[in-house]
Design a protein around this motif. Sequence first.
Motif, PDB file in Angstrom:
ATOM      1  N   THR A 121      50.961  13.028 164.871  1.00 20.38           N
ATOM      2  CA  THR A 121      51.937  14.100 165.026  1.00 20.38           C
ATOM      3  C   THR A 121      51.432  15.371 164.363  1.00 20.38           C
ATOM      4  OG1 THR A 121      54.276  14.678 164.759  1.00 20.38           O
ATOM      5  CG2 THR A 121      53.237  13.546 162.919  1.00 20.38           C
ATOM      6  N   MET A 122      52.034  16.481 164.785  1.00 22.79           N
ATOM      7  CA  MET A 122      51.660  17.769 164.217  1.00 22.79           C
ATOM      8  C   MET A 122      52.952  18.504 163.870  1.00 22.79           C
ATOM      9  SD  MET A 122      49.629  20.725 166.217  1.00 22.79           S
ATOM     10  CE  MET A 122      51.083  21.347 167.051  1.00 22.79           C
ATOM     11  N   ILE A 123      52.972  19.172 162.714  1.00 19.38           N
ATOM     12  CA  ILE A 123      54.143  19.989 162.384  1.00 19.38           C
ATOM     13  C   ILE A 123      54.043  21.285 163.174  1.00 19.38           C
ATOM     14  CG2 ILE A 123      55.370  21.241 160.567  1.00 19.38           C
ATOM     15  CD1 ILE A 123      54.489  19.150 158.589  1.00 19.38           C
ATOM     16  N   LYS A 124      54.970  21.453 164.125  1.00 17.59           N
ATOM     17  CA  LYS A 124      54.898  22.627 165.006  1.00 17.59           C
ATOM     18  C   LYS A 124      55.492  23.848 164.314  1.00 17.59           C
ATOM     19  CE  LYS A 124      55.973  23.905 169.697  1.00 17.59           C
ATOM     20  NZ  LYS A 124      56.999  23.712 170.724  1.00 17.59           N
ATOM     21  N   ALA A 125      56.569  23.600 163.558  1.00 15.36           N
ATOM     22  CA  ALA A 125      57.198  24.721 162.850  1.00 15.36           C
ATOM     23  C   ALA A 125      57.982  24.216 161.658  1.00 15.36           C
ATOM     24  CB  ALA A 125      58.127  25.485 163.791  1.00 15.36           C
ATOM     25  N   ILE A 126      58.006  25.008 160.596  1.00 13.45           N
ATOM     26  CA  ILE A 126      58.893  24.731 159.464  1.00 13.45           C
ATOM     27  C   ILE A 126      60.010  25.771 159.537  1.00 13.45           C
ATOM     28  CG2 ILE A 126      59.087  24.649 156.935  1.00 13.45           C
ATOM     29  CD1 ILE A 126      56.082  23.964 156.830  1.00 13.45           C
ATOM     30  N   HIS A 127      61.267  25.295 159.666  1.00 16.12           N
ATOM     31  CA  HIS A 127      62.370  26.236 159.909  1.00 16.12           C
ATOM     32  C   HIS A 127      63.015  26.739 158.630  1.00 16.12           C
ATOM     33  CE1 HIS A 127      61.973  25.349 164.098  1.00 16.12           C
ATOM     34  NE2 HIS A 127      62.044  24.057 163.839  1.00 16.12           N
ATOM     35  N   TYR A 128      63.360  25.813 157.741  1.00 15.41           N
ATOM     36  CA  TYR A 128      63.944  26.263 156.473  1.00 15.41           C
ATOM     37  C   TYR A 128      63.829  25.174 155.434  1.00 15.41           C
ATOM     38  CZ  TYR A 128      68.126  23.771 158.241  1.00 15.41           C
ATOM     39  OH  TYR A 128      68.985  22.847 158.758  1.00 15.41           O
ATOM     40  N   LYS A 129      64.052  25.599 154.203  1.00 21.37           N
ATOM     41  CA  LYS A 129      64.054  24.707 153.066  1.00 21.37           C
ATOM     42  C   LYS A 129      65.506  24.636 152.606  1.00 21.37           C
ATOM     43  CE  LYS A 129      61.595  25.379 148.974  1.00 21.37           C
ATOM     44  NZ  LYS A 129      60.395  25.887 148.277  1.00 21.37           N
ATOM     45  N   LEU A 130      65.947  23.433 152.291  1.00 20.78           N
ATOM     46  CA  LEU A 130      67.346  23.281 151.897  1.00 20.78           C
ATOM     47  C   LEU A 130      67.439  23.142 150.382  1.00 20.78           C
ATOM     48  CD1 LEU A 130      69.948  22.922 153.659  1.00 20.78           C
ATOM     49  CD2 LEU A 130      69.733  20.505 153.167  1.00 20.78           C
ATOM     50  N   ASP A 131      68.291  23.947 149.767  1.00 25.26           N
ATOM     51  CA  ASP A 131      68.527  23.805 148.331  1.00 25.26           C
ATOM     52  C   ASP A 131      69.505  22.660 148.137  1.00 25.26           C
ATOM     53  OD1 ASP A 131      69.658  23.962 145.770  1.00 25.26           O
ATOM     54  OD2 ASP A 131      69.034  26.068 145.603  1.00 25.26           O
ATOM     55  N   ILE A 132      69.039  21.554 147.530  1.00 26.48           N
ATOM     56  CA  ILE A 132      69.921  20.386 147.493  1.00 26.48           C
ATOM     57  C   ILE A 132      70.984  20.483 146.403  1.00 26.48           C
ATOM     58  CG2 ILE A 132      68.325  18.782 148.597  1.00 26.48           C
ATOM     59  CD1 ILE A 132      67.770  17.596 145.873  1.00 26.48           C
ATOM     60  N   ASN A 133      71.012  21.565 145.678  1.00 24.45           N
ATOM     61  CA  ASN A 133      72.119  21.756 144.743  1.00 24.45           C
ATOM     62  C   ASN A 133      73.236  22.594 145.348  1.00 24.45           C
ATOM     63  OD1 ASN A 133      70.863  20.294 142.647  1.00 24.45           O
ATOM     64  ND2 ASN A 133      69.534  22.057 142.286  1.00 24.45           N
ATOM     65  N   THR A 134      72.854  23.531 146.236  1.00 25.33           N
ATOM     66  CA  THR A 134      73.871  24.436 146.787  1.00 25.33           C
ATOM     67  C   THR A 134      74.049  24.258 148.295  1.00 25.33           C
ATOM     68  OG1 THR A 134      72.213  26.113 147.244  1.00 25.33           O
ATOM     69  CG2 THR A 134      73.263  26.182 145.072  1.00 25.33           C
ATOM     70  N   LEU A 135      73.180  23.477 148.929  1.00 28.14           N
ATOM     71  CA  LEU A 135      73.124  23.300 150.382  1.00 28.14           C
ATOM     72  C   LEU A 135      72.755  24.595 151.107  1.00 28.14           C
ATOM     73  CD1 LEU A 135      76.107  20.906 151.254  1.00 28.14           C
ATOM     74  CD2 LEU A 135      73.865  20.395 150.335  1.00 28.14           C
ATOM     75  N   HIS A 136      72.264  25.571 150.370  1.00 26.56           N
ATOM     76  CA  HIS A 136      71.849  26.835 150.987  1.00 26.56           C
ATOM     77  C   HIS A 136      70.554  26.642 151.791  1.00 26.56           C
ATOM     78  CE1 HIS A 136      71.080  31.062 151.564  1.00 26.56           C
ATOM     79  NE2 HIS A 136      69.888  30.921 151.008  1.00 26.56           N
ATOM     80  N   ARG A 137      70.514  27.219 153.011  1.00 29.00           N
ATOM     81  CA  ARG A 137      69.302  27.133 153.842  1.00 29.00           C
ATOM     82  C   ARG A 137      68.437  28.354 153.588  1.00 29.00           C
ATOM     83  NH1 ARG A 137      71.852  25.328 159.666  1.00 29.00           N
ATOM     84  NH2 ARG A 137      72.704  23.347 158.924  1.00 29.00           N
ATOM     85  N   ASN A 138      67.281  28.132 153.025  1.00 33.70           N
ATOM     86  CA  ASN A 138      66.401  29.252 152.714  1.00 33.70           C
ATOM     87  C   ASN A 138      65.329  29.375 153.791  1.00 33.70           C
ATOM     88  OD1 ASN A 138      64.677  31.122 151.641  1.00 33.70           O
ATOM     89  ND2 ASN A 138      64.916  30.348 149.524  1.00 33.70           N
ATOM     90  N   GLU A 139      65.467  30.417 154.643  1.00 36.14           N
ATOM     91  CA  GLU A 139      64.515  30.573 155.745  1.00 36.14           C
ATOM     92  C   GLU A 139      63.337  31.454 155.361  1.00 36.14           C
ATOM     93  OE1 GLU A 139      66.603  31.697 159.291  1.00 36.14           O
ATOM     94  OE2 GLU A 139      68.060  30.082 159.024  1.00 36.14           O
ATOM     95  N   ASP A 140      63.393  32.045 154.172  1.00 31.57           N
ATOM     96  CA  ASP A 140      62.320  32.955 153.755  1.00 31.57           C
ATOM     97  C   ASP A 140      61.232  32.248 152.965  1.00 31.57           C
ATOM     98  OD1 ASP A 140      63.792  35.011 154.909  1.00 31.57           O
ATOM     99  OD2 ASP A 140      65.018  35.187 153.080  1.00 31.57           O
ATOM    100  N   ASP A 141      61.643  31.289 152.145  1.00 24.83           N
ATOM    101  CA  ASP A 141      60.675  30.593 151.305  1.00 24.83           C
ATOM    102  C   ASP A 141      60.230  29.316 152.004  1.00 24.83           C
ATOM    103  OD1 ASP A 141      59.217  29.328 149.386  1.00 24.83           O
ATOM    104  OD2 ASP A 141      60.935  28.846 148.103  1.00 24.83           O
ATOM    105  N   LYS A 142      59.012  29.311 152.507  1.00 24.88           N
ATOM    106  CA  LYS A 142      58.528  28.101 153.188  1.00 24.88           C
ATOM    107  C   LYS A 142      57.381  27.446 152.425  1.00 24.88           C
ATOM    108  CE  LYS A 142      60.310  29.560 157.610  1.00 24.88           C
ATOM    109  NZ  LYS A 142      60.025  30.176 158.907  1.00 24.88           N
ATOM    110  N   GLU A 143      57.263  27.780 151.147  1.00 19.86           N
ATOM    111  CA  GLU A 143      56.297  27.122 150.278  1.00 19.86           C
ATOM    112  C   GLU A 143      56.857  25.752 149.896  1.00 19.86           C
ATOM    113  OE1 GLU A 143      53.207  28.285 148.934  1.00 19.86           O
ATOM    114  OE2 GLU A 143      53.496  29.561 150.694  1.00 19.86           O
ATOM    115  N   VAL A 144      56.436  24.734 150.585  1.00 17.10           N
ATOM    116  CA  VAL A 144      57.041  23.419 150.380  1.00 17.10           C
ATOM    117  C   VAL A 144      56.427  22.732 149.163  1.00 17.10           C
ATOM    118  CG1 VAL A 144      57.484  21.178 151.425  1.00 17.10           C
ATOM    119  CG2 VAL A 144      57.462  23.231 152.842  1.00 17.10           C
ATOM    120  N   GLN A 145      57.283  22.200 148.314  1.00 19.26           N
ATOM    121  CA  GLN A 145      56.809  21.444 147.156  1.00 19.26           C
ATOM    122  C   GLN A 145      57.330  20.024 147.205  1.00 19.26           C
ATOM    123  OE1 GLN A 145      58.174  23.940 144.007  1.00 19.26           O
ATOM    124  NE2 GLN A 145      56.391  25.295 144.159  1.00 19.26           N
ATOM    125  N   MET A 146      56.745  19.208 146.351  1.00 15.32           N
ATOM    126  CA  MET A 146      57.186  17.816 146.273  1.00 15.32           C
ATOM    127  C   MET A 146      58.694  17.783 146.011  1.00 15.32           C
ATOM    128  SD  MET A 146      55.361  14.703 144.448  1.00 15.32           S
ATOM    129  CE  MET A 146      55.671  14.775 142.711  1.00 15.32           C
TER     130      MET A 146
END
Lengths: 420, 301
Positions: free
Chosen positions: A350-375
């Motif tokens: 498989t290939m990651i075609k797109a990363i859409h957003y990162k979810l803040d699991i404390n606030t459930l906020h969808r962050n579409e600007d920060d796509k620096e994925v961490q562990m």
Amino acid sequence: MDSAYLDMELLRFTTAGSVDDGKSTLIGRLLYDSKLIFEDQLKQVTDSSKKRGLDHVDLSLLTDGLKDEREQGITIDVAYRYFATPKRKFIIADTPGHIEYTRNMVTGASTANLALILIDGRKGIVEQTLRHSFIASLLQIPHLVVCINKMDLVDFSEAVFDRIKSQYEEFASRLDVKDIRFIPISALNGDNVVNRSENMNWYEGSTLLYTLESIHIASDHNHIDCRFPVQTVIRPKNGQYHDYRGYAGRVAGGVFKKGDEVVALPSGFTSKIAGIHTMTGEVSEAFAPMSVSITLEDDIDIGRGDMIVRQNNQPDITQEMDVMLCWFNQAAPQVRQKFALLHSNNEAKTMIKAIHYKLDINTLHRNEDDKEVQMNDIIRVTLRTTKPIMKDSYHRNRFTGSLILIDIMTNETVAAGMIL
Amino acid sequence: MPSYNLTHLKELESEAIYVIREVYAQFEKPGILFSGGKDSIVVTHLARKAFWPSKIPFPLIHIDTGHNFKETIEFRDNLINEVDAELIVCSVQNSIDEGRVREETGKNATRNWLQITTLLDSIEEHGFDALMGGARRDEEKARAKERFFSHRDDFGQWDPKNQRPELWNIFNGKKNFGEHFRVFPISNWTEMDVWQYILEESISIPSLYFAHHRDVVWRDNAWLPNSEFLKLREGDKVVNKKVRFRTLGDITITGGIESSANTLGKIISEVAVVRQTERGNRADDKRSETAMEDRKREGYF
């Protein structure tokens, strides 16, 4: 021997939390009160506590089994604990509650029927409460039991309980959980854990143990959409079973019966179920999570990774899908990076075609600007696969809606995915 | 409306069969580590069920320390005959004779640690890439952290802090050349589950599990069997007691308990009320607080 002993159900639940919210005390009490802590275990824990200069018996030493965990006084991995009452056998996936260990919480939650959320009655809802609840919702744990603990330290106050309960309910309206219950307890003294509390007569609900023993779990599996992923093909090629060709697998959903008209995917060939076999004889029907072998009336080409389903109720067959991923690895995923994908006995690249957003699991906020994925990040992505995958949404079926990603170089499991 | 719900034993059985079939499908040369104890007997029974009406499609491997109960070996040979499976015996005595390992000396000498070398050597010799065993998470605190599919590096070592997360029923058996997996299909079973299952499925087990008369010596809070391998110490008194064994290992390290339980039903009643853990009578676990983790890191079962 009591024959009822052989007739128990199995309930898997997960707990998450840190040392001070009383999680270890609660687990210790459940194990101890149901006589599942043995004398030699208790002696070992008592001795270790003394050696560490503690003036109480630290029950967390029961579950923290690794050398590093014991030295550092932290839980770094999922620990599985077992206890039973005459009604049910319980498997506890005990996971650390800190944000760094989201991957362990997700792992423990993936097979759980129920999540036990602990709230310190003095502190009320804290960040960790929200995180655990959100993960329980994301992983679709069917039942949530919220224990408001340390009631002895808030004068067993009904007002405190009611306030925390209504705050939690307000937050939970944003979650996707059908069954939430609230219990006021004191794990230290045992109030409402196994025995009813005499200090809280205003509480009319069940004790924690009674809740665990009686909550309805028979409907936790999908018994509607017939899904049989094939693990392997059994062909004895000898004697009376010379022509036997059994498709071995574990039912992932629905109920299969002898004579059912079925279709094999992805080929689309149709046939009828000739028999559902086990070593002790044929069974009339098979449902999740039974392991059986199915024979068909026609010889059609089916192998590992294929799926047997009903004609009128089929999963999506697709090479592109949107997935919520929990990222497990130090190395961040890159768009267009390739991975091995495992999905119900099927494997593809498989290939990651797109990363859409990162979810803040404390606030459930969808962050579409920060796509620096961490562990430990939760991200929404689009995956493209090299071959068709037969999938359902995770919401509909936990087995046919889940997948993992594997790093092609290191073979590590780098992500768990819930298909949207 | 019918109730589509399995009993706990059926669900555990179904999970174990699923795991065993995954091993067959994902690996080229799997085997079952067979000790003659009840847990590996149950794994063998589950493997039969997983592939019926085919035979078990992989060999049973016995790491033979030479310090055996004769009842265990008799039982092993009968079972192999009955299920018509291949048996591979790997001898610790050979490892000693070839100078691969040196026999322990001192008053608590056993061949327990030596098995690790014999096991790792035979993995290399036969090219096994997955070995299934009967270890359970409830047995011991280091085993509580085990995965179903447990990765071993090319030195056969376990890295407990760097294990692959295991989710749903998806198992990642991918490995590089020289690495292998240990797989534990009955991870989620307790001692009680194993006994109940043996009863429900009428599985035969060695007579050692049932109460019998035997010459024993009281040592480390257990009745250790007197045998040609046991070095008697000053003050040791050999007595004849009615005992049974809750686990089976080498005759030199397996302590018995006084018991009159001579049927499965009675054993289950005894297990239900007993207040000591199953491995409490195993001298090999008593060497240090993390004896099991230390051995597992090196490649133990």
